[in-house]
Motif scaffolding. Sequence first.
Motif, short mmCIF file in Angstrom:
data_model
loop_
_atom_site.label_atom_id
_atom_site.label_comp_id
_atom_site.label_asym_id
_atom_site.label_seq_id
_atom_site.Cartn_x
_atom_site.Cartn_y
_atom_site.Cartn_z
N GLN A 6 0.83 -1.20 0.00
CA GLN A 6 0.00 0.00 0.00
C GLN A 6 0.87 1.26 0.00
OE1 GLN A 6 -3.31 -0.01 -0.25
NE2 GLN A 6 -3.49 2.21 -0.23
N VAL A 7 0.68 2.12 -1.00
CA VAL A 7 1.38 3.40 -1.07
C VAL A 7 0.50 4.46 -0.44
CG1 VAL A 7 2.41 5.13 -2.57
CG2 VAL A 7 2.59 2.70 -3.16
N VAL A 8 0.91 4.97 0.71
CA VAL A 8 0.13 5.98 1.44
C VAL A 8 0.73 7.35 1.15
CG1 VAL A 8 -0.69 6.77 3.68
CG2 VAL A 8 -0.45 4.31 3.22
#
Length: 380
Positions: A6-8
């Motif tokens: 997941q790229v936050v």
Amino acid sequence: MSRTFQVVLKKVVDDSYAIEIGELLFDSLIADLQQGLVPNVSKYAIITDSTVEPLYGRPLLERLRQNGFAAELFSFPAGEASKTRETKALLEDQLLNRAYGRDSCIIAIGGGAVTDLAGFLAGTFGRGVPSLNYATTLLAAADASVGGKTGVNTPVATNLIGLFHQPRKVYIDLAAWRTLPAREFRSGLAETIRHACLGDADFFSYLEENMGKVISDRGQLVLDAGVCEHIALANCRIKYEVVEQDERESNLRQILNLGHTAGRALEALSGYRLLHGEAVAIGLVVQAKLGVKRGYMSEDQAERLIALLKKAGLPTEIPASISNRQLVDKMYTDKKVRSGRIRFVFQDGIGAMKCFADGSYSIPVEEADILAALEEMPRM
């Protein structure tokens, strides 16, 4: 078996900026740069058009250089017909050939076509460089000074290619209005009247009472200083009140397209012989005619709108060279079209906009209803 990473990228961005309204604002712009308004910039690119270049572009270039700033000027042929991807590419190539990079700043000086095009260029060049807008027309002051919408036209439609790119500051030079041809000034008045229609009934009445103080019945510019300043401030305030709530045009900001569904189509179909404001003026009449039929505004209110447009010297009739069928077909290229249906935003009387049951500010309108309204409009 697959795995997910997941790229936050949550962040808070402050894109606030000032709009300075006054006369002869080059000194103010220079002072702002000297005080660090745009940090980490080594080169400035002034972008303007062929009309504004000798009047303001070259004088600003000289002022920047006299004060020790590295700057160059880039110009394109004046007119909405030049606001294209091709012009943007030519300007980009010129910047690259002059070794401009991510440490540059774009200064757009001119009318709406210049600020739209230069803002789009600034938003994509080097994946985004800072920009300043120096508005020399009422149209730019009314429409392009607040909100950060930029874009270019294509053969299919106007302003469908672009992005949101907020300037670092906007300068509205009221002295420049005195250099405008009366027709160009009237074009800006159309956007001013649109703002009054959608957001301020008192401002609409003010325009009814004071139109003669900016342009005479014979079409000559009068430009009372106090009225011009009031118009500039009201334009900024009304547009800001909308943009503040909906910067990315997810719903409410659609109301700023009042008059543009038919207006943009007319502008393109005329081959840009109609100025943007002239096309919007006719578009305002089209939505008013439809609005009366739907009970959103009264006949008297529609007549007040038409009378004010005429008082400003703006057209209220569709050109005879454009058929109703052509106009409706072109409306399908409007940004508000959804699922192949033409949508309109409507005035709710004068000074407010209609919000519909689902919370939307635009609503689909059947072709037959549009054609019926167009049939009732006179031709010029």
